[in-house]
Design a protein around this motif. Structure first.
Motif, short mmCIF file in Angstrom:
data_model
loop_
_atom_site.label_atom_id
_atom_site.label_comp_id
_atom_site.label_asym_id
_atom_site.label_seq_id
_atom_site.Cartn_x
_atom_site.Cartn_y
_atom_site.Cartn_z
N VAL A 565 104.75 116.59 37.43
CA VAL A 565 105.56 116.84 38.63
C VAL A 565 106.89 117.48 38.26
N ASP A 566 107.46 117.07 37.13
CA ASP A 566 108.73 117.64 36.67
C ASP A 566 108.55 118.96 35.92
N HIS A 567 107.31 119.45 35.84
CA HIS A 567 107.01 120.73 35.17
C HIS A 567 107.42 120.70 33.69
N ARG A 568 107.23 119.55 33.08
CA ARG A 568 107.50 119.43 31.64
C ARG A 568 106.28 119.79 30.81
N ILE A 569 105.10 119.67 31.38
CA ILE A 569 103.86 120.03 30.69
C ILE A 569 103.02 120.89 31.62
N GLY A 570 102.14 121.69 31.05
CA GLY A 570 101.33 122.60 31.82
C GLY A 570 100.00 121.99 32.25
N PRO A 571 99.22 122.74 33.02
CA PRO A 571 97.94 122.20 33.52
C PRO A 571 96.92 121.94 32.41
N LYS A 572 96.93 122.72 31.35
CA LYS A 572 95.97 122.48 30.26
C LYS A 572 96.26 121.15 29.56
N ALA A 573 97.54 120.86 29.35
CA ALA A 573 97.88 119.57 28.74
C ALA A 573 97.52 118.41 29.68
N VAL A 574 97.75 118.59 30.97
CA VAL A 574 97.35 117.56 31.93
C VAL A 574 95.85 117.32 31.88
N TRP A 575 95.08 118.39 31.78
CA TRP A 575 93.62 118.29 31.70
C TRP A 575 93.20 117.51 30.45
N ILE A 576 93.74 117.87 29.29
CA ILE A 576 93.34 117.21 28.04
C ILE A 576 93.77 115.74 28.05
N LEU A 577 95.00 115.47 28.48
CA LEU A 577 95.49 114.09 28.46
C LEU A 577 94.73 113.21 29.45
N THR A 578 94.42 113.75 30.62
CA THR A 578 93.65 112.97 31.60
C THR A 578 92.28 112.61 31.04
N CYS A 579 91.64 113.54 30.37
CA CYS A 579 90.32 113.26 29.80
C CYS A 579 90.42 112.23 28.67
N LEU A 580 91.45 112.33 27.83
CA LEU A 580 91.58 111.38 26.72
C LEU A 580 91.86 109.97 27.23
N TYR A 581 92.78 109.84 28.17
CA TYR A 581 93.08 108.50 28.69
C TYR A 581 91.90 107.92 29.48
N SER A 582 91.15 108.77 30.17
CA SER A 582 89.98 108.28 30.91
C SER A 582 88.88 107.84 29.96
N SER A 583 88.73 108.54 28.84
CA SER A 583 87.65 108.19 27.91
C SER A 583 87.87 106.82 27.28
N LYS A 584 89.12 106.35 27.22
CA LYS A 584 89.36 105.02 26.65
C LYS A 584 88.67 103.92 27.44
N LEU A 585 88.50 104.13 28.74
CA LEU A 585 87.88 103.09 29.57
C LEU A 585 86.41 102.88 29.25
N SER A 586 85.77 103.86 28.63
CA SER A 586 84.34 103.72 28.33
C SER A 586 84.09 102.62 27.30
N MET A 587 85.07 102.34 26.44
CA MET A 587 84.86 101.30 25.43
C MET A 587 84.78 99.91 26.04
N LEU A 588 85.20 99.76 27.29
CA LEU A 588 85.08 98.46 27.95
C LEU A 588 83.64 98.13 28.32
N PHE A 589 82.77 99.15 28.36
CA PHE A 589 81.40 98.95 28.80
C PHE A 589 80.38 99.12 27.68
N LEU A 590 80.66 100.01 26.73
CA LEU A 590 79.72 100.27 25.65
C LEU A 590 80.37 99.93 24.32
N THR A 591 79.58 99.42 23.40
CA THR A 591 80.11 98.98 22.10
C THR A 591 79.91 100.02 21.01
N SER A 592 79.46 101.20 21.35
CA SER A 592 79.25 102.23 20.36
C SER A 592 80.58 102.64 19.73
N LYS A 593 80.56 102.93 18.44
CA LYS A 593 81.78 103.30 17.73
C LYS A 593 82.27 104.69 18.09
#
Length: 991
Positions: A565-593
């Motif tokens: 919102v403050d235009h400190r990062i661009g849309p590509k960084a938002v895309w990558i960070l959103t995917c990385l933070y979302s992927s962390k939730l998968s470890m709550l359901f699957l035990t794969s390394k």
């Protein structure tokens, strides 16, 4: 300080004359405000006025005056996001408690309401939603079994009332989505909005606490309730402008929002404050009354549960939370300072007793009583400095000097507490000085100096306390783990300074955030994948709590949103960070390394259409064709790369290893669903793309349902899949099961896909007669072979007859729906052949089986009677199956003919109307040129002749064939009913 909108006019002497309608972003994120150059001075919404064009001027003026007096403006509800945060998780929790009966009841009711709404019966849809919720609540009372889970009648009654209240609030929220209610009943809409904001915080905080306690236990339930109370107080109790009040009248109050334009009144705000301050404390006393004075930590719990919400209340007062107490900024400032100082001292002392000395006492290197003095100085000084800066009290030279001195003292005291060498005490003091200078002077150089010095202190602390320990933690040595922690902490300290750099250097912020997210994902993944600690040959379980994963994910999302919102990062960084933070939730359901990295890759492949190309105002945000193909290819490759994780997810869901067909089906389905955003958002005008998506999704679903056998050359057998399928658990549990040939499922999949391809015009059978014939024959052969191999495997003589029957039926249906020039002469003979094949197949099946049985048992044995009975039952079962097959065929033919006759009659009536219209046009075209009159007569005669020819060609035989097919279907069903029930229950057939 209070927001400007809530301050009285007397305390704002200067208001710019150029601003006639100030912004209300501090109240709500989505409010419709009239522009200052609006030519219509009437505060009535223009959309509302335009929806009644037939009203007289007097009624229009009276309604306008009444609306002006009530200041009501119908519009879309602007606070849906706030209510969704609270009510959507509550609804999910209620569905989980209610189980299948509640889900089924609610689904059926909402489907009916949707159908009624699609028919433009708005009031019916409204009542359908409410009746669905009432029926679901009744089903919930009978299926939830609250008494058995809570083991207390009073608690069960309270829980039932809480669930009913939440259900009612969901219904009230749904009612606000109907525009006709806003127009016809404006007072009800305002009351519902006020009711939701007044009641949702109470119900939502209780439901969230209930769900959390069910998941993690009752030990810290009071703190969970306190946290949820603070969250929902901030969301709902901060003054918000009503979504249905006109905002143009603000100009008449000098920029001050009238109190009656706010959603909540003083009474509701007072109740929210009382709930925030006292409800967690009362809940803790009720649940821990036997031990609440047993120790100093227990007494600290009581004080913390009151004073932490009290501090939060004082901070919320800077956003107008105490507007109902006073609007005088001087009185409000005195309330904040006096009460905040008292609450801060109490909270710091209680945290020292409850947290610092109890959990981190081993890291305090100073003996008592000096340790109490230094720890109190560090914590109380740091909290006081943060509070003063947050309240804006560091504004002049003296306050800046005091703030800097406080930072130096706090840094030195903290370094002494953790055992920092006395010789190097100036190092943390200088770090505190530079940090204070950054806050007072806004100097980036000072901040980066603090980053360097702070990083040195963190590295010393880690090396001094953990570096020499021989511990294996999370599958790695403690030294390696310390390196990761230090790197992550240094990045976390440096990122705020990087975010303040000029816009040309914002890529440094993006790189730092991505590296920090990668390190965080790696550390948390190691904690979850390896749950043991090795220390000098002893094993002990170490649990990284799941709520920490959720908490770091939420903080990451909030940080990304704020920087975006403050235009400190661009849309590509938002895309990558959103995917990385979302992927962390998968470890709550699957035990794969590797589940975190696989999920991240899959999300990075799926999400670009949603995150990178979402700016609809720019044409460049739309994908080009080559970009669409590239993204679809990347999605397919990512799904193939994730096949092992998909295998583990299916194994976790089913409890046993999935088959190759099921695994391939899920991969295809996931590929199709992942490509849906590409087509829906960027290629919605391309019909071929939509058809391909439909075929891919249908193929995946068919593979999942049919699970056809996959050749070994097509399968991928990794070590994980091979090890899972070599387990002997299936044999020991289920035993040896007789295998059944599953290759015919390929034929059924082929037939269904051919049907979908024809229906979506991927195969243009509508325009090419030869292709239509090949299609009909291929469909008939595929279905005939499938039925023969699946249901008549023992009767080989019937295979040819069943294949011919299915070819005839397919040919008849296809060419009846898409007739050709010669099909009208051929179809009656095809139907006659189909009718003739029925008795031949029915009689031949029994005769062949009986003859084969007699040939095999010419010289009988002791088991002849049993084998004879078995053969007769097999013949009867096969004949019943044949009857069902032919009944379905003749029913399909009868329905197809009925549909075609209805379409012909509709075309005939349309053509008669066209002829009548043309004749009337001819009578009115006397002045037209002769050429135009001749063209009209020719068009009318051509339409009429076409209809007459088609009715003569098709309508002559179609009614007769339809009647025969109906009679055959009736007779076969009657025979089938007699065979199954012995003729004793004819009502079943007629029903």
């Amino acid at each position: 300080m209070m927001p400007q909108e809530l301050q009285p006019r007397s305390f704002r002497p200067y208001i710019s004359s150029s601003i006639s309608a100030p912004s209300f972003t501090s109240f709500t994120n989505a409010s419709s405000v009239h522009s200052s150059d609006d030519p219509d001075p009437n505060p009535t919404n223009s959309k509302f006025k335009s929806s009644f064009p037939s009203l007289s001027s007097s009624s229009s003026s009276s309604s306008s005056r009444s609306l002006k007096n009530s200041r009501f403006s119908p519009s879309s509800f602007a606070h849906n996001a706030r209510l969704a945060i609270a009510l959507v998780p509550c609804a999910a929790f209620l569905l989980d408690l209610g189980g299948t009966p509640v889900v089924a009841t609610l689904t059926l009711g909402l489907m009916i309401a949707y159908i009624v709404d699609s028919l433009n019966f708005k009031s019916g849809a409204f009542f359908g939603v409410w009746f669905s919720l009432i029926a679901a609540q009744i089903a919930f009372f009978f299926s939830a079994s609250l008494y058995y889970s809570l083991s207390s009648i009073p608690l069960s009654i309270l829980a039932a009332f809480l669930c009913a209240e939440t259900n009612f609030l969901i219904g009230a929220w749904a009612s606000l989505q109907f525009k006709w209610i806003q127009i016809e009943n404006p007072t009800i809409v305002l009351a519902l909005e006020r009711l939701l904001f007044a009641c949702v915080p109470f119900a939502a905080s209780s439901m969230f606490t209930w769900a959390t306690v069910s998941a993690v236990g009752m030990n810290n339930a009071s703190y969970y309730l306190m946290a949820f109370n603070c969250v929902f107080y901030w969301v709902f109790a901060i003054p918000r402008v009503s979504s249905f009040k006109t905002k143009q009248e603000v100009k008449y109050h000098g920029g001050e929002v009238p109190d009656d334009n706010l959603i909540l009144g003083p009474l509701e705000s007072c109740l929210h404050t009382l709930n925030l301050l006292f409800f967690p404390l009362v809940f803790h006393i009720a649940s821990h009354y036997s031990v609440m004075f047993s120790s100093a930590a227990s007494i600290s719990d009581l004080l913390l549960l009151f004073f932490i919400p009290f501090l939060f209340q004082l901070y919320a007062s800077t956003r107008g939370a105490l507007w109902w107490v006073t609007k005088n900024p001087l009185q409000l400032r005195s309330i904040q300072l006096v009460n905040g100082a008292i609450a801060l001292v109490v909270v710091v002392i209680c945290l020292e007793i409850r947290v610092v000395f109890r959990s981190f006492g081993r890291y305090i290197q100073v003996p008592p009583p000096l340790n109490y003095l230094l720890v109190t100085t560090t914590m109380l000084g740091g909290a006081a400095g943060a509070g003063f800066y947050a309240l804006g009290m560091v504004s002049d030279a003296f306050s800046s000097l005091a703030f800097t001195s406080l930072a130096v003292v706090v840094s030195a005291a903290g370094a002494i507490v953790v055992g920092f060498p006395i010789l190097f005490i100036p190092l943390p003091s200088v770090a505190g000085f530079y940090l204070a200078r950054f806050f007072t002077k806004k100097s980036l150089t000072s901040y980066f100096a603090f980053v360097v010095l702070g990083s040195l202190m963190v590295m010393w602390f880690v090396m001094h306390n953990f570096w020499d320990l021989n511990i294996w933690l999370a599958g790695m040595s403690l030294k390696s783990f310390c390196k990761l922690i230090v790197a992550d902490v240094v990045l976390a300290i440096a990122i705020p300074g990087l975010a303040l750099l000029p816009s040309k250097l914002h890529f440094l912020t993006e790189v730092g955030l991505i590296c920090h997210a990668l390190l965080l994902c790696h550390i948390e993944n190691r904690f979850f994948s390896y749950s043991s600690i090795y220390y000098y040959g002893l094993d002990d379980d170490v649990m990284y709590p799941s709520y920490m994963v959720i908490l770091t994910t939420i903080i990451g999302f909030a940080l990304v949103r704020r920087l975006s919102v403050d235009h400190r990062i661009g849309p590509k960084a938002v895309w990558i960070l959103t995917c990385l933070y979302s992927s962390k939730l998968s470890m709550l359901f699957l035990t794969s390394k590797s589940v975190v990295w696989v999920s991240a890759i899959l999300l990075l492949a799926i999400s670009p259409p949603l995150l990178l190309y979402r700016d609809k105002s720019r044409t460049a945000s739309k994908m080009k064709a080559w970009q669409g193909y590239a993204h679809a290819t990347v999605v397919a490759l990512s799904v193939w790369f994730c096949r092992e994780t998909i295998f583990e997810a299916l194994q976790w869901w089913n409890g046993r290893p999935p088959s190759d067909g099921l695994l391939l089906g899920f991969c295809i389905l996931l590929t199709g669903l992942a490509c849906v955003p590409i087509v829906a958002l960027h290629f919605s005008h391309v019909m071929s793309a939509k058809r391909c998506i439909v075929l891919v999704v249908a193929t995946g679903l068919l593979f999942i349902l049919m699970q056809p056998p996959i050749p070994l050359s097509w399968t991928y057998r990794s070590e994980i899949i091979r090890a899972a399928r070599q387990s002997a658990d299936d044999i020991s549990i289920y035993g040896f099961m007789a295998s059944k040939p599953t290759w015919p499922s390929w034929l059924l999949i082929l037939a269904i896909l051919l049907t979908l391809a024809a229906a979506t015009s991927v195969i243009p059978i509508k325009y090419i007669v030869e292709l239509r014939a090949f299609y009909a024959i291929a469909m008939g052969i595929a279905l005939g072979v499938y039925i023969s191999a699946e249901f008549f495997l023992q009767a080989a003589v019937l295979h040819a007859l069943i294949v011919v029957t299915m070819v005839c039926a397919s040919f008849f249906v296809v060419f009846t729906h898409f007739p050709s020039a010669s099909s009208t002469k051929l179809l009656p003979w095809v139907f006659a052949l189909l009718v003739a094949l029925f008795p031949v197949t029915y009689l031949l099946e029994g005769q062949v089986r009986i003859k084969s049985f007699l040939a095999e048992n010419e010289f009988g044995d002791s088991g002849e009677e049993d084998r004879k009975l078995t053969t007769l039952l097999a013949v009867e079962g096969a004949r019943t199956s044949l009857l069902g097959l032919y009944a379905a065929i003749f029913m399909l033919i009868a329905l197809e003919i009925k549909y075609e006759l209805a379409s012909l009659i509709r075309e005939k009536s349309f053509d008669k109307g066209a002829i009548r219209h043309n004749q009337s046009g001819q009578s009115n075209s006397v002045g037209f040129p002769p050429r135009m009159r001749f063209m009209q007569q020719r068009r009318a005669s051509s339409v009429s002749s076409f209809t007459i020819k088609r009715m003569a060609a098709e309508g002559a035989w179609m009614p007769a064939v339809g009647n025969v097919a109906t009679v055959m279907c009736f007779a076969i069903c009657l025979i089938l009913n007699v065979n199954l029930t012995g003729g004793s229950n004819q009502a079943i057939f007629f029903l």
